[in-house]
Design an enzyme around this catalytic site. Sequence first.
Site, PDB file in Angstrom:
ATOM      1  N   HIS A 101      26.153  16.392  93.850  1.00  0.00           N
ATOM      2  CA  HIS A 101      25.128  16.933  94.737  1.00  0.00           C
ATOM      3  C   HIS A 101      25.802  17.293  96.058  1.00  0.00           C
ATOM      4  O   HIS A 101      25.888  16.468  96.960  1.00  0.00           O
ATOM      5  CB  HIS A 101      24.008  15.910  94.947  1.00  0.00           C
ATOM      6  CG  HIS A 101      22.909  16.024  93.943  1.00  0.00           C
ATOM      7  ND1 HIS A 101      22.097  17.137  93.872  1.00  0.00           N
ATOM      8  CD2 HIS A 101      22.505  15.200  92.954  1.00  0.00           C
ATOM      9  CE1 HIS A 101      21.224  16.977  92.885  1.00  0.00           C
ATOM     10  NE2 HIS A 101      21.454  15.824  92.309  1.00  0.00           N
ATOM     11  N   ASP A 106      19.590  16.577  96.117  1.00  0.00           N
ATOM     12  CA  ASP A 106      19.165  15.189  95.885  1.00  0.00           C
ATOM     13  C   ASP A 106      18.205  14.747  96.995  1.00  0.00           C
ATOM     14  O   ASP A 106      17.177  14.114  96.732  1.00  0.00           O
ATOM     15  CB  ASP A 106      20.378  14.254  95.800  1.00  0.00           C
ATOM     16  CG  ASP A 106      21.381  14.445  96.939  1.00  0.00           C
ATOM     17  OD1 ASP A 106      21.305  15.471  97.645  1.00  0.00           O
ATOM     18  OD2 ASP A 106      22.239  13.572  97.131  1.00  0.00           O
ATOM     19  N   HIS A 242      41.841  38.935  87.434  1.00  0.00           N
ATOM     20  CA  HIS A 242      42.617  38.480  86.289  1.00  0.00           C
ATOM     21  C   HIS A 242      43.264  39.679  85.610  1.00  0.00           C
ATOM     22  O   HIS A 242      42.582  40.617  85.208  1.00  0.00           O
ATOM     23  CB  HIS A 242      41.717  37.775  85.267  1.00  0.00           C
ATOM     24  CG  HIS A 242      41.084  36.539  85.824  1.00  0.00           C
ATOM     25  ND1 HIS A 242      41.765  35.372  85.992  1.00  0.00           N
ATOM     26  CD2 HIS A 242      39.845  36.319  86.281  1.00  0.00           C
ATOM     27  CE1 HIS A 242      40.968  34.459  86.525  1.00  0.00           C
ATOM     28  NE2 HIS A 242      39.790  35.012  86.707  1.00  0.00           N
ATOM     29  N   TYR A 298      19.829  37.175  93.375  1.00  0.00           N
ATOM     30  CA  TYR A 298      18.750  36.675  94.226  1.00  0.00           C
ATOM     31  C   TYR A 298      18.376  37.703  95.293  1.00  0.00           C
ATOM     32  O   TYR A 298      19.241  38.228  95.984  1.00  0.00           O
ATOM     33  CB  TYR A 298      19.181  35.380  94.929  1.00  0.00           C
ATOM     34  CG  TYR A 298      19.329  34.191  94.011  1.00  0.00           C
ATOM     35  CD1 TYR A 298      19.042  34.278  92.648  1.00  0.00           C
ATOM     36  CD2 TYR A 298      19.751  32.967  94.506  1.00  0.00           C
ATOM     37  CE1 TYR A 298      19.177  33.177  91.816  1.00  0.00           C
ATOM     38  CE2 TYR A 298      19.883  31.858  93.681  1.00  0.00           C
ATOM     39  CZ  TYR A 298      19.607  31.974  92.333  1.00  0.00           C
ATOM     40  OH  TYR A 298      19.738  30.888  91.514  1.00  0.00           O
ATOM     41  N   GLU A 371      21.419  10.342 106.424  1.00  0.00           N
ATOM     42  CA  GLU A 371      20.137  10.091 105.729  1.00  0.00           C
ATOM     43  C   GLU A 371      18.965   9.902 106.686  1.00  0.00           C
ATOM     44  O   GLU A 371      17.810   9.903 106.247  1.00  0.00           O
ATOM     45  CB  GLU A 371      20.270   8.874 104.806  1.00  0.00           C
ATOM     46  CG  GLU A 371      21.148   9.158 103.590  1.00  0.00           C
ATOM     47  CD  GLU A 371      21.421   7.913 102.767  1.00  0.00           C
ATOM     48  OE1 GLU A 371      21.521   6.824 103.364  1.00  0.00           O
ATOM     49  OE2 GLU A 371      21.532   8.034 101.538  1.00  0.00           O
TER      50      GLU A 371
END
Length: 392
Positions: A101, A106, A242, A298, A371
């Site tokens: 994460h 999370d 590549h 997106y 946190e």
Amino acid sequence: MSVDALEVPAPVVRDVIALRRDFHAHPELGFEEVRTAGIVAERLRALGYQVRTGVGQTGVLGILRSQRPGKTILLRADMDCLPIDERSGVEFSSTVAGKMHACGHDGHTAMLLGAAQMIMERRDLIHGTIVLCFQPAEEGKGGARAMIEDGALDDPAVDRVYGLHLTSLYPTGQVLVRPGPVMASSDSIEVTIRGRGGHGAAPHQTVDPIVTSAYFIAQLQSVASRNVDPTEPAVVTIGAIHGGTIHNVIPDSVDLLGTVRAFSEAERAAMKPRIERVLSGCCDAAGAGYDYRYIDRYPITVNDEKEAGYVHQLAVRTLGERRLGHLAMTMGAEDFSFMLQRRPGCFFFLGSQSDERTAVPHHNARFAIDERCLATGVQMMTALALDAPQRP
Ligand SMILES: [Zn+2]
Ligand SMILES: [Zn+2]
């Protein structure tokens, strides 16, 4: 409804942190969020939400219909991790090699579960309908679109959508809201330049796709610098090339992969033919051929002006003016853009940085959050549930 001083009780904060650490230790890639979605569904059911699972493969919806009239609002958190080997050093580090994460999802999931509890405890104050949306596969696979195709916005019919993302660029607990375009579009290009291989000592007998690729990559930079309006941000990056096997062999072909970012749909639409013009010019000059694939991924994430103003004011009322920051534009992208294309709403940010350790960029193996920001996210999502359905 008063949302001032909407404090998150200490047991809820501890629970959200514990949940976040558990998700962090058990990260799951896009459309594989079986364990995470299972915990989410179980929690929502235990709280008393009507739960729909398997929405957009591994997505989960928690629905709360109140008896009072009001709008239906959707609050979204994404659940997926990234294919990265964690090196953050936290004691609850990923237990799965090659998965981490590293974007804060999370935290998003844990915050919305904390809000789920706060909301249910206040269900007598709720108007309209609340849809808690736990989305899979934000990182490149378009989980938001998958959920929309599975009816996430239609059953029940959602009026407005809100999403929140942590950011290590801003101080912990700071809320950042911006009207209009807030994140870039993100599209992919896949190119194969086809030449004719041969001996490295006899290039005149070949059509060298390596040299042609080098011209193409160099010329490509002029798309952003010469074709795009200088007041509009745009980026073209070749991220993979590549071709060839050994020192003295000119290969038949070279493959290139790239990403294209823009901040207006007009510029975005113009990128596809501009890039092909440069590609076809370079290949023509060398006598090479090409395959060109432009993949729409997106869209630009565009906040409704009124909704962004509303979320800003709600944050001021909930947290106080001094907790609001000023959000700079970034060229990152978000699949919440698919929801904002279909419903008015707002995607806003929450700072998670307090020191050097938590200032590491997203998608980095050492990414970490402070946190203490999580309680603020719970407050904002709860405030939205209490207040937003009552607006006309
Ligand atoms: Zn990310
Ligand atoms: Zn993210």
